[in-house]
Design a protein around this motif. Structure first.
Motif, PDB file in Angstrom:
ATOM      1  N   ALA A   1      70.773  19.366  61.612  1.00 22.42           N
ATOM      2  CA  ALA A   1      69.520  18.926  62.218  1.00 22.42           C
ATOM      3  C   ALA A   1      69.055  17.591  61.657  1.00 22.42           C
ATOM      4  O   ALA A   1      68.093  17.010  62.154  1.00 22.42           O
ATOM      5  CB  ALA A   1      68.435  19.973  62.007  1.00 22.42           C
ATOM      6  N   GLU A   2      69.749  17.109  60.592  1.00 26.59           N
ATOM      7  CA  GLU A   2      69.405  15.854  59.915  1.00 26.59           C
ATOM      8  C   GLU A   2      67.968  15.890  59.385  1.00 26.59           C
ATOM      9  O   GLU A   2      67.193  14.934  59.504  1.00 26.59           O
ATOM     10  CB  GLU A   2      69.604  14.659  60.843  1.00 26.59           C
ATOM     11  N   THR A   3      67.642  17.026  58.776  1.00 27.58           N
ATOM     12  CA  THR A   3      66.298  17.203  58.221  1.00 27.58           C
ATOM     13  C   THR A   3      66.139  16.384  56.951  1.00 27.58           C
ATOM     14  O   THR A   3      67.028  16.363  56.096  1.00 27.58           O
ATOM     15  CB  THR A   3      66.040  18.686  57.916  1.00 27.58           C
TER      16      THR A   3
ATOM     17  N   LYS B   1      49.403  24.129  51.095  1.00 23.83           N
ATOM     18  CA  LYS B   1      50.458  23.650  51.981  1.00 23.83           C
ATOM     19  C   LYS B   1      51.191  22.490  51.312  1.00 23.83           C
ATOM     20  O   LYS B   1      50.591  21.470  50.978  1.00 23.83           O
ATOM     21  CB  LYS B   1      49.859  23.186  53.312  1.00 23.83           C
ATOM     22  N   TYR B   2      52.490  22.659  51.119  1.00 26.75           N
ATOM     23  CA  TYR B   2      53.301  21.614  50.484  1.00 26.75           C
ATOM     24  C   TYR B   2      54.138  20.906  51.546  1.00 26.75           C
ATOM     25  O   TYR B   2      54.737  21.536  52.419  1.00 26.75           O
ATOM     26  CB  TYR B   2      54.215  22.215  49.414  1.00 26.75           C
ATOM     27  N   ASP B   3      54.153  19.582  51.433  1.00 27.74           N
ATOM     28  CA  ASP B   3      54.917  18.780  52.389  1.00 27.74           C
ATOM     29  C   ASP B   3      56.366  18.609  51.963  1.00 27.74           C
ATOM     30  O   ASP B   3      57.223  18.322  52.806  1.00 27.74           O
ATOM     31  CB  ASP B   3      54.254  17.408  52.550  1.00 27.74           C
ATOM     32  N   SER B   4      56.636  18.728  50.672  1.00 26.77           N
ATOM     33  CA  SER B   4      58.018  18.645  50.193  1.00 26.77           C
ATOM     34  C   SER B   4      58.169  19.533  48.959  1.00 26.77           C
ATOM     35  O   SER B   4      57.258  19.626  48.132  1.00 26.77           O
ATOM     36  CB  SER B   4      58.408  17.195  49.845  1.00 26.77           C
ATOM     37  N   ILE B   5      59.322  20.176  48.875  1.00 26.36           N
ATOM     38  CA  ILE B   5      59.631  21.083  47.762  1.00 26.36           C
ATOM     39  C   ILE B   5      60.986  20.691  47.192  1.00 26.36           C
ATOM     40  O   ILE B   5      61.947  20.458  47.938  1.00 26.36           O
ATOM     41  CB  ILE B   5      59.660  22.550  48.221  1.00 26.36           C
TER      42      ILE B   5
ATOM     43  N   THR C   1      60.398  22.206  54.422  1.00 26.51           N
ATOM     44  CA  THR C   1      59.266  22.938  54.981  1.00 26.51           C
ATOM     45  C   THR C   1      59.424  23.074  56.494  1.00 26.51           C
ATOM     46  O   THR C   1      60.311  22.461  57.106  1.00 26.51           O
ATOM     47  CB  THR C   1      57.953  22.208  54.664  1.00 26.51           C
ATOM     48  N   GLU C   2      58.542  23.850  57.083  1.00 27.25           N
ATOM     49  CA  GLU C   2      58.589  24.055  58.529  1.00 27.25           C
ATOM     50  C   GLU C   2      58.356  22.743  59.272  1.00 27.25           C
ATOM     51  O   GLU C   2      59.030  22.450  60.275  1.00 27.25           O
ATOM     52  CB  GLU C   2      57.531  25.079  58.937  1.00 27.25           C
ATOM     53  N   GLU C   3      57.419  21.922  58.779  1.00 31.19           N
ATOM     54  CA  GLU C   3      57.123  20.642  59.432  1.00 31.19           C
ATOM     55  C   GLU C   3      58.307  19.692  59.354  1.00 31.19           C
ATOM     56  O   GLU C   3      58.597  18.961  60.312  1.00 31.19           O
ATOM     57  CB  GLU C   3      55.883  20.006  58.791  1.00 31.19           C
ATOM     58  N   SER C   4      59.013  19.691  58.208  1.00 28.93           N
ATOM     59  CA  SER C   4      60.187  18.830  58.072  1.00 28.93           C
ATOM     60  C   SER C   4      61.281  19.238  59.049  1.00 28.93           C
ATOM     61  O   SER C   4      61.957  18.397  59.642  1.00 28.93           O
ATOM     62  CB  SER C   4      60.715  18.883  56.637  1.00 28.93           C
TER      63      SER C   4
ATOM     64  N   GLU D   1      59.243  29.188  61.193  1.00 26.32           N
ATOM     65  CA  GLU D   1      58.524  29.494  59.942  1.00 26.32           C
ATOM     66  C   GLU D   1      59.312  30.493  59.099  1.00 26.32           C
ATOM     67  O   GLU D   1      59.458  30.318  57.885  1.00 26.32           O
ATOM     68  CB  GLU D   1      57.141  30.052  60.262  1.00 26.32           C
ATOM     69  N   ASP D   2      59.819  31.536  59.740  1.00 24.52           N
ATOM     70  CA  ASP D   2      60.613  32.531  59.012  1.00 24.52           C
ATOM     71  C   ASP D   2      61.884  31.911  58.434  1.00 24.52           C
ATOM     72  O   ASP D   2      62.318  32.266  57.334  1.00 24.52           O
ATOM     73  CB  ASP D   2      60.983  33.685  59.935  1.00 24.52           C
ATOM     74  N   LEU D   3      62.478  30.985  59.173  1.00 31.03           N
ATOM     75  CA  LEU D   3      63.706  30.348  58.721  1.00 31.03           C
ATOM     76  C   LEU D   3      63.479  29.523  57.460  1.00 31.03           C
ATOM     77  O   LEU D   3      64.276  29.578  56.517  1.00 31.03           O
ATOM     78  CB  LEU D   3      64.273  29.452  59.831  1.00 31.03           C
TER      79      LEU D   3
END
Length: 278
Positions: free
Chosen positions: A66-68, A160-164, A186-189, A207-209
Protein backbone atom coordinates in the motif's frame (compact mmCIF):
# COMPACT_ATOMS: atom_id res chain seq x y z
CA UNK A 1 59.97 -10.60 68.11
CA UNK A 2 59.60 -10.03 64.38
CA UNK A 3 60.21 -13.72 63.63
CA UNK A 4 57.29 -14.77 65.88
CA UNK A 5 54.81 -12.40 64.11
CA UNK A 6 55.69 -13.45 60.55
CA UNK A 7 54.20 -16.99 60.66
CA UNK A 8 50.88 -15.73 62.11
CA UNK A 9 50.55 -13.15 59.32
CA UNK A 10 51.49 -15.76 56.72
CA UNK A 11 48.96 -18.26 58.03
CA UNK A 12 46.24 -15.58 58.01
CA UNK A 13 47.11 -14.69 54.43
CA UNK A 14 47.08 -18.35 53.44
CA UNK A 15 43.62 -18.80 54.94
CA UNK A 16 42.40 -15.67 53.14
CA UNK A 17 43.71 -16.97 49.81
CA UNK A 18 42.12 -20.36 50.38
CA UNK A 19 38.78 -18.72 51.23
CA UNK A 20 38.94 -16.47 48.18
CA UNK A 21 39.83 -19.43 45.96
CA UNK A 22 36.84 -21.38 47.29
CA UNK A 23 34.52 -18.41 46.63
CA UNK A 24 35.72 -18.04 43.04
CA UNK A 25 35.22 -21.75 42.39
CA UNK A 26 31.64 -21.46 43.65
CA UNK A 27 31.06 -18.45 41.39
CA UNK A 28 32.42 -20.42 38.44
CA UNK A 29 29.94 -23.23 39.13
CA UNK A 30 27.08 -20.73 39.23
CA UNK A 31 28.07 -18.96 36.00
CA UNK A 32 28.56 -22.29 34.20
CA UNK A 33 25.09 -23.38 35.32
CA UNK A 34 23.56 -20.07 34.18
CA UNK A 35 25.32 -20.44 30.82
CA UNK A 36 23.78 -23.91 30.34
CA UNK A 37 20.33 -22.62 31.31
CA UNK A 38 20.66 -19.64 28.93
CA UNK A 39 21.74 -21.96 26.10
CA UNK A 40 18.67 -24.13 26.64
CA UNK A 41 16.37 -21.10 26.75
CA UNK A 42 18.03 -19.61 23.67
CA UNK A 43 16.99 -22.49 21.44
CA UNK A 44 13.37 -22.09 22.58
CA UNK A 45 13.56 -18.32 22.21
CA UNK A 46 14.85 -18.64 18.65
CA UNK A 47 11.94 -20.86 17.67
CA UNK A 48 9.50 -18.32 19.09
CA UNK A 49 11.38 -15.54 17.30
CA UNK A 50 11.07 -17.23 13.90
CA UNK A 51 7.34 -17.73 14.52
CA UNK A 52 6.91 -14.05 15.41
CA UNK A 53 8.75 -13.01 12.25
CA UNK A 54 6.14 -14.83 10.20
CA UNK A 55 3.46 -12.74 11.92
CA UNK A 56 5.33 -9.47 11.60
CA UNK A 57 6.58 -9.85 8.03
CA UNK A 58 3.16 -10.94 6.75
CA UNK A 59 1.54 -7.94 8.41
CA UNK A 60 4.18 -5.57 7.03
CA UNK A 61 3.60 -6.87 3.51
CA UNK A 62 0.20 -5.16 3.42
CA UNK A 63 1.66 -1.78 4.33
CA UNK A 64 4.54 -2.17 1.90
CA UNK A 65 2.22 -2.89 -1.03
CA UNK A 66 0.00 0.00 0.00
CA UNK A 67 3.14 2.20 0.23
CA UNK A 68 2.10 3.38 3.68
CA UNK A 69 4.28 6.07 5.25
CA UNK A 70 4.31 7.27 8.87
CA UNK A 71 3.02 10.76 9.57
CA UNK A 72 5.72 13.39 9.89
CA UNK A 73 3.67 15.67 12.15
CA UNK A 74 1.39 15.25 15.13
CA UNK A 75 1.57 13.18 18.31
CA UNK A 76 4.33 10.60 18.37
CA UNK A 77 4.61 7.46 20.46
CA UNK A 78 7.76 5.43 21.05
CA UNK A 79 7.39 1.86 22.36
CA UNK A 80 10.54 0.42 23.97
CA UNK A 81 10.88 -3.36 24.19
CA UNK A 82 13.14 -4.39 27.06
CA UNK A 83 12.87 -6.77 30.04
CA UNK A 84 13.16 -6.94 33.83
CA UNK A 85 16.25 -9.15 34.05
CA UNK A 86 19.94 -8.31 34.08
CA UNK A 87 23.19 -10.29 33.84
CA UNK A 88 23.07 -10.02 30.06
CA UNK A 89 25.77 -7.51 29.18
CA UNK A 90 24.88 -4.12 27.72
CA UNK A 91 21.73 -5.18 25.90
CA UNK A 92 19.45 -2.86 27.90
CA UNK A 93 21.81 0.11 27.87
CA UNK A 94 22.18 -0.07 24.09
CA UNK A 95 18.44 0.05 23.44
CA UNK A 96 18.14 2.92 25.94
CA UNK A 97 20.92 4.77 24.15
CA UNK A 98 19.10 4.40 20.81
CA UNK A 99 15.86 5.70 22.34
CA UNK A 100 17.62 8.68 23.92
CA UNK A 101 19.08 9.55 20.52
CA UNK A 102 15.57 9.54 19.02
CA UNK A 103 14.13 11.57 21.90
CA UNK A 104 16.82 14.18 21.30
CA UNK A 105 15.16 14.71 17.90
CA UNK A 106 11.58 14.20 19.17
CA UNK A 107 11.60 15.58 22.74
CA UNK A 108 7.78 15.72 22.93
CA UNK A 109 7.25 12.05 22.05
CA UNK A 110 5.46 9.84 24.57
CA UNK A 111 7.09 6.65 25.85
CA UNK A 112 5.59 3.22 26.51
CA UNK A 113 8.24 0.98 28.07
CA UNK A 114 8.14 -2.81 28.35
CA UNK A 115 10.54 -3.92 31.08
CA UNK A 116 11.97 -2.32 34.21
CA UNK A 117 15.57 -2.18 32.98
CA UNK A 118 14.94 0.33 30.20
CA UNK A 119 12.44 2.20 32.39
CA UNK A 120 15.03 2.79 35.11
CA UNK A 121 17.56 4.11 32.61
CA UNK A 122 15.18 6.33 30.64
CA UNK A 123 13.38 7.67 33.72
CA UNK A 124 16.55 9.48 34.76
CA UNK A 125 16.23 12.02 31.96
CA UNK A 126 12.81 11.45 30.34
CA UNK A 127 10.51 10.57 33.25
CA UNK A 128 7.89 13.08 32.10
CA UNK A 129 7.65 11.37 28.68
CA UNK A 130 6.67 7.98 30.15
CA UNK A 131 2.89 7.51 29.87
CA UNK A 132 2.75 3.74 30.37
CA UNK A 133 5.11 1.01 31.54
CA UNK A 134 4.90 -2.75 31.98
CA UNK A 135 6.90 -5.33 33.87
CA UNK A 136 6.83 -9.13 33.85
CA UNK A 137 6.04 -8.96 30.12
CA UNK A 138 7.87 -11.67 28.19
CA UNK A 139 9.27 -13.08 31.40
CA UNK A 140 9.50 -16.43 29.70
CA UNK A 141 8.68 -16.98 26.02
CA UNK A 142 6.65 -13.94 24.81
CA UNK A 143 3.15 -14.68 23.58
CA UNK A 144 0.80 -12.87 21.23
CA UNK A 145 -1.70 -12.55 24.11
CA UNK A 146 0.82 -10.45 26.04
CA UNK A 147 1.43 -8.25 23.00
CA UNK A 148 -2.32 -7.86 22.49
CA UNK A 149 -2.73 -6.79 26.13
CA UNK A 150 -0.05 -4.12 25.70
CA UNK A 151 -1.69 -2.87 22.51
CA UNK A 152 -5.10 -2.71 24.22
CA UNK A 153 -3.68 -0.67 27.09
CA UNK A 154 -2.12 1.77 24.62
CA UNK A 155 -5.46 2.32 22.89
CA UNK A 156 -7.13 2.77 26.28
CA UNK A 157 -4.89 5.77 26.96
CA UNK A 158 -7.39 7.72 24.91
CA UNK A 159 -4.76 9.77 23.11
CA UNK A 160 -4.68 9.74 19.33
CA UNK A 161 -1.18 9.15 17.97
CA UNK A 162 -0.25 10.08 14.43
CA UNK A 163 2.89 7.94 14.34
CA UNK A 164 4.13 5.01 16.41
CA UNK A 165 7.67 3.63 16.47
CA UNK A 166 8.85 0.48 18.21
CA UNK A 167 12.44 0.11 19.43
CA UNK A 168 13.80 -3.37 20.07
CA UNK A 169 16.99 -5.43 19.84
CA UNK A 170 17.15 -7.30 16.54
CA UNK A 171 18.70 -10.76 16.65
CA UNK A 172 21.49 -11.07 14.07
CA UNK A 173 23.44 -14.11 15.26
CA UNK A 174 24.21 -16.07 18.39
CA UNK A 175 26.77 -13.47 19.43
CA UNK A 176 25.46 -10.20 18.01
CA UNK A 177 22.36 -8.02 18.08
CA UNK A 178 21.46 -4.54 16.95
CA UNK A 179 19.07 -1.89 18.36
CA UNK A 180 16.44 -1.39 15.65
CA UNK A 181 13.21 0.53 15.20
CA UNK A 182 10.15 -0.26 13.09
CA UNK A 183 7.06 1.89 12.47
CA UNK A 184 3.58 0.79 13.50
CA UNK A 185 1.14 2.50 11.18
CA UNK A 186 -2.06 4.14 12.34
CA UNK A 187 -5.46 3.93 10.69
CA UNK A 188 -5.06 7.41 9.16
CA UNK A 189 -1.66 6.51 7.69
CA UNK A 190 -3.15 3.39 6.10
CA UNK A 191 -6.09 5.26 4.60
CA UNK A 192 -3.81 7.96 3.17
CA UNK A 193 -1.56 5.38 1.47
CA UNK A 194 -1.15 5.85 -2.31
CA UNK A 195 -2.24 2.26 -3.08
CA UNK A 196 -4.90 1.95 -0.38
CA UNK A 197 -7.65 1.98 -3.01
CA UNK A 198 -6.31 -1.34 -4.33
CA UNK A 199 -7.66 -3.00 -1.18
CA UNK A 200 -11.38 -3.37 -0.71
CA UNK A 201 -11.35 -2.58 3.01
CA UNK A 202 -14.28 -1.22 4.99
CA UNK A 203 -13.90 1.53 7.60
CA UNK A 204 -14.20 -0.68 10.68
CA UNK A 205 -11.94 -3.32 9.16
CA UNK A 206 -9.17 -0.76 8.63
CA UNK A 207 -9.28 0.14 12.31
CA UNK A 208 -9.16 -3.51 13.36
CA UNK A 209 -6.31 -4.14 10.93
CA UNK A 210 -4.13 -1.38 12.38
CA UNK A 211 -4.80 -2.58 15.94
CA UNK A 212 -3.92 -6.13 14.95
CA UNK A 213 -0.79 -4.90 13.14
CA UNK A 214 0.34 -3.03 16.28
CA UNK A 215 -0.06 -6.17 18.39
CA UNK A 216 1.86 -8.12 15.72
CA UNK A 217 4.70 -5.60 15.76
CA UNK A 218 4.91 -5.63 19.57
CA UNK A 219 4.93 -9.44 19.58
CA UNK A 220 7.71 -9.43 17.00
CA UNK A 221 9.75 -6.94 19.05
CA UNK A 222 9.25 -8.91 22.28
CA UNK A 223 10.28 -12.22 20.68
CA UNK A 224 13.35 -10.73 19.00
CA UNK A 225 14.37 -8.98 22.22
CA UNK A 226 13.90 -12.14 24.28
CA UNK A 227 16.16 -14.13 21.93
CA UNK A 228 18.79 -11.36 22.08
CA UNK A 229 18.58 -11.32 25.88
CA UNK A 230 19.18 -15.07 26.18
CA UNK A 231 22.02 -14.89 23.68
CA UNK A 232 23.64 -11.98 25.52
CA UNK A 233 23.20 -13.72 28.88
CA UNK A 234 24.84 -16.88 27.54
CA UNK A 235 27.80 -14.82 26.25
CA UNK A 236 28.04 -12.88 29.52
CA UNK A 237 28.03 -16.05 31.62
CA UNK A 238 30.58 -17.65 29.29
CA UNK A 239 32.90 -14.67 29.73
CA UNK A 240 32.32 -14.68 33.48
CA UNK A 241 33.20 -18.39 33.66
CA UNK A 242 36.39 -17.80 31.66
CA UNK A 243 37.38 -14.91 33.91
CA UNK A 244 36.67 -17.03 36.98
CA UNK A 245 38.85 -19.81 35.53
CA UNK A 246 41.70 -17.35 34.99
CA UNK A 247 41.36 -16.07 38.55
CA UNK A 248 41.32 -19.63 39.90
CA UNK A 249 44.58 -20.31 38.05
CA UNK A 250 46.25 -17.18 39.45
CA UNK A 251 45.03 -17.75 43.00
CA UNK A 252 46.05 -21.43 42.87
CA UNK A 253 49.60 -20.41 41.97
CA UNK A 254 49.58 -17.75 44.70
CA UNK A 255 48.22 -20.26 47.23
CA UNK A 256 50.87 -22.85 46.39
CA UNK A 257 53.67 -20.30 46.53
CA UNK A 258 52.45 -18.94 49.86
CA UNK A 259 52.03 -22.44 51.27
CA UNK A 260 55.55 -23.34 50.14
CA UNK A 261 56.88 -20.20 51.80
CA UNK A 262 55.13 -21.15 55.06
CA UNK A 263 56.64 -24.63 54.96
CA UNK A 264 60.08 -23.20 54.20
CA UNK A 265 59.85 -20.76 57.13
CA UNK A 266 58.80 -23.56 59.47
CA UNK A 267 61.74 -25.72 58.36
CA UNK A 268 64.12 -22.81 58.88
CA UNK A 269 62.78 -22.30 62.41
CA UNK A 270 63.12 -26.02 63.20
CA UNK A 271 66.67 -26.22 61.86
CA UNK A 272 67.64 -23.01 63.63
CA UNK A 273 66.19 -24.27 66.92
CA UNK A 274 67.93 -27.63 66.56
CA UNK A 275 71.24 -25.96 65.80
CA UNK A 276 70.99 -23.71 68.87
CA UNK A 277 70.58 -26.78 71.13
CA UNK A 278 73.83 -28.33 69.95
Amino acid sequence: MSRSKAPANTYATLREIESRLKSIKNIEKITNTMKIVASTKLSRAQRAMFDSRAYGETSDEIFKKAETQPASEGNKLIIVSSSDKGLCGGIHSQISKAVRARLALEPEADLVILGDKAKIQLARTYASNIVLSFNQVGKEIPTFAEAQTVADQIFKLGKKYDSIEIFYNKFKSGISFEPTSVPAFTEESLKSSPNFSAYDIEEDVAEDLTEFALANAIYWALAEGHACEQSARRSAMDNASKNAGDMIGRYSILYNRTRQAVITNELVDIITGASSLQ
